[in-house]
Design an enzyme around this catalytic site. Structure first.
Site, PDB file in Angstrom:
ATOM      1  CB  CYS A 125      -0.995  -0.022   1.156  1.00  0.00           C
ATOM      2  SG  CYS A 125      -2.344   1.188   0.948  1.00  0.00           S
TER       3      CYS A 125
ATOM      4  CG  HIS B 176      -3.757  -3.227   3.108  1.00  0.00           C
ATOM      5  ND1 HIS B 176      -2.655  -2.770   3.804  1.00  0.00           N
ATOM      6  CD2 HIS B 176      -4.378  -2.127   2.602  1.00  0.00           C
ATOM      7  CE1 HIS B 176      -2.607  -1.449   3.733  1.00  0.00           C
ATOM      8  NE2 HIS B 176      -3.630  -1.030   3.008  1.00  0.00           N
TER       9      HIS B 176
ATOM     10  CD  GLU C 259      -1.133  -5.438   5.367  1.00  0.00           C
ATOM     11  OE1 GLU C 259      -1.102  -4.190   5.492  1.00  0.00           O
ATOM     12  OE2 GLU C 259      -1.143  -6.011   4.254  1.00  0.00           O
TER      13      GLU C 259
END
Length: 227
Positions: A94, A172, A174
């Site tokens: 990002c 993302h 994560e």
């Protein structure tokens, strides 16, 4: 192999207890691959003494814009260029994706199409992958030598590969559903248009391919390739 995590933004304070900080999310995501980790909070001016303090580097997401005036951004851009020139593997997510591109000569801006939030489908060389998104800024023009390896109709340069040097993605991997939901419910209202928040909330629960991106990141760290 030691991975240095460069933390460029904070998790909202009221979400930390439930979800941890951004480096915690990356440690959880990459735990199956046997790396060691150390975090430097560069957003607070905490930088490593040399780029050789880790075998690979990962730059996190952030609520900041790479084009804004923050004290940590110029030294971070310098560090990115030094890592790149030294051919130490570098990964960005990002904001990390954006600042690597900017530091190497690309252009990032607040996208006129607005926000992308929730699980989104991206086309990669080995097929489509669904990953959580939460951004308005994006890479508009990649740096010379960067290969676009992920895209969709909203984000033309959602993944960039700098052969043997760096790998970055706009979404993302994560983020899990619980954290994405927390962002949508606590940070989205009044910022992200209601229609997009509603669409993103309704799409939560869509199977994610984040593990595929984690494997790509691990492969890049170890082998300098994503294939």
């Amino acid at each position: 192999m030691k991975i240095g995590i460069l933390q460029t933004g904070p998790v909202p304070e009221d979400l930390v207890e439930a979800h941890g900080h951004y480096p915690d999310m990356f440690v959880r995501m990459l735990a199956p691959f046997g790396f060691d980790f150390q975090t430097w909070a560069v957003l607070d001016g905490e930088f490593p003494d040399t780029i050789h303090e880790a075998d690979g580097w990962l730059i996190t997401g952030s609520r900041f814009g790479v084009y804004e005036d923050h004290a940590f951004l110029p030294p971070l851009r310098d560090m990115i260029r030094d890592i790149f020139d030294a051919s130490i593997p570098l990964v960005g997510i990002c904001f990390g994706h954006q600042i690597i591109a900017q530091a190497l000569g690309g252009h990032v801006e607040k996208y006129t199409g607005g926000w992308s939030v929730g699980p989104k489908r991206y086309t990669f060389p080995d097929g489509d992958k669904v990953i959580h998104a939460y951004h308005q800024d994006q890479v508009i023009t990649p740096p010379e030598g960067a290969q676009t390896i992920a895209s969709n109709d909203f984000c033309a340069h959602a993944g960039l590969y700098y052969p043997g040097k760096a790998f970055s993605v706009q979404p993302h991997p994560e983020f899990n559903d619980a954290y994405e939901r927390a962002l949508l419910e606590t940070r989205g209202p009044g910022v992200v248009p209601d229609e997009r928040l509603d669409e993103a909330g309704a799409a939560l629960g869509t199977p994610l391919d984040s593990a595929d991106i984690a494997a790509m990141i691990a492969r890049f760290f170890r082998e300098r390739t994503i294939e």
